[in-house]
Motif scaffolding. Structure first.
Motif, PDB file in Angstrom:
ATOM      1  N   GLN A  88       0.834  -1.211   0.000  1.00  0.00           N
ATOM      2  CA  GLN A  88       0.000   0.000   0.000  1.00  0.00           C
ATOM      3  C   GLN A  88       0.863   1.253   0.000  1.00  0.00           C
ATOM      4  OE1 GLN A  88      -3.341   0.303  -0.563  1.00  0.00           O
ATOM      5  NE2 GLN A  88      -3.030  -1.853  -1.015  1.00  0.00           N
ATOM      6  N   ARG A 130       0.872   4.079  -3.005  1.00  0.00           N
ATOM      7  CA  ARG A 130       0.679   5.514  -2.798  1.00  0.00           C
ATOM      8  C   ARG A 130       1.940   6.312  -3.149  1.00  0.00           C
ATOM      9  NH1 ARG A 130      -3.708   4.421  -3.250  1.00  0.00           N
ATOM     10  NH2 ARG A 130      -5.241   3.983  -1.675  1.00  0.00           N
ATOM     11  N   ALA A 131       3.055   5.921  -2.568  1.00  0.00           N
ATOM     12  CA  ALA A 131       4.274   6.720  -2.712  1.00  0.00           C
ATOM     13  C   ALA A 131       4.908   6.576  -4.084  1.00  0.00           C
ATOM     14  CB  ALA A 131       5.283   6.333  -1.628  1.00  0.00           C
ATOM     15  N   GLU A 152       1.145   5.904  -7.447  1.00  0.00           N
ATOM     16  CA  GLU A 152       0.235   7.046  -7.586  1.00  0.00           C
ATOM     17  C   GLU A 152       0.993   8.329  -7.927  1.00  0.00           C
ATOM     18  OE1 GLU A 152      -2.487   9.220  -4.434  1.00  0.00           O
ATOM     19  OE2 GLU A 152      -3.386   7.327  -5.071  1.00  0.00           O
ATOM     20  N   THR A 153       2.111   8.552  -7.258  1.00  0.00           N
ATOM     21  CA  THR A 153       2.905   9.754  -7.519  1.00  0.00           C
ATOM     22  C   THR A 153       3.405   9.783  -8.956  1.00  0.00           C
ATOM     23  OG1 THR A 153       3.578   9.841  -5.210  1.00  0.00           O
ATOM     24  CG2 THR A 153       4.928  11.068  -6.773  1.00  0.00           C
ATOM     25  N   THR A 159      -7.349   9.127  -8.026  1.00  0.00           N
ATOM     26  CA  THR A 159      -7.091   7.971  -7.175  1.00  0.00           C
ATOM     27  C   THR A 159      -6.439   6.846  -7.974  1.00  0.00           C
ATOM     28  OG1 THR A 159      -9.262   6.988  -7.595  1.00  0.00           O
ATOM     29  CG2 THR A 159      -9.087   8.448  -5.686  1.00  0.00           C
TER      30      THR A 159
END
Length: 79
Positions: free
Chosen positions: A54, A58-59, A62-63, A74
């Protein structure tokens, strides 16, 4: 940006991070882009059981996707 351009940009982002995932025995696949702002991906291989997937999502994922396609809101992993 057209749907085709958006998909191309998201794929470019995934190609950028794929070597890092591969080096740990994992991979990632684009599942879909909904409403032009919600990306669904599938973490594969070692990434499915990794305790920090997860955080990676995200890090890292997604970035990187938002760098190529800022309108994305998202990014979720679909098991």
């Amino acid at each position: 940006m057209t749907t085709e351009e958006l998909t191309t940009n998201v794929q470019k982002a995934l190609e950028e991070i794929r070597p890092f995932l591969n080096s740990d025995g994992g991979d990632i696949t684009l599942v879909s882009i909904d409403e032009g702002k919600h990306v669904k991906v599938r973490l594969e291989g070692a990434c499915t059981s990794c305790s920090v997937n997860q955080m990676t999502l995200r890090a890292g994922v997604e970035t990187t996707i938002k760098k190529y396609a800022p309108q994305i809101e998202t990014v979720v992993n679909i098991a």
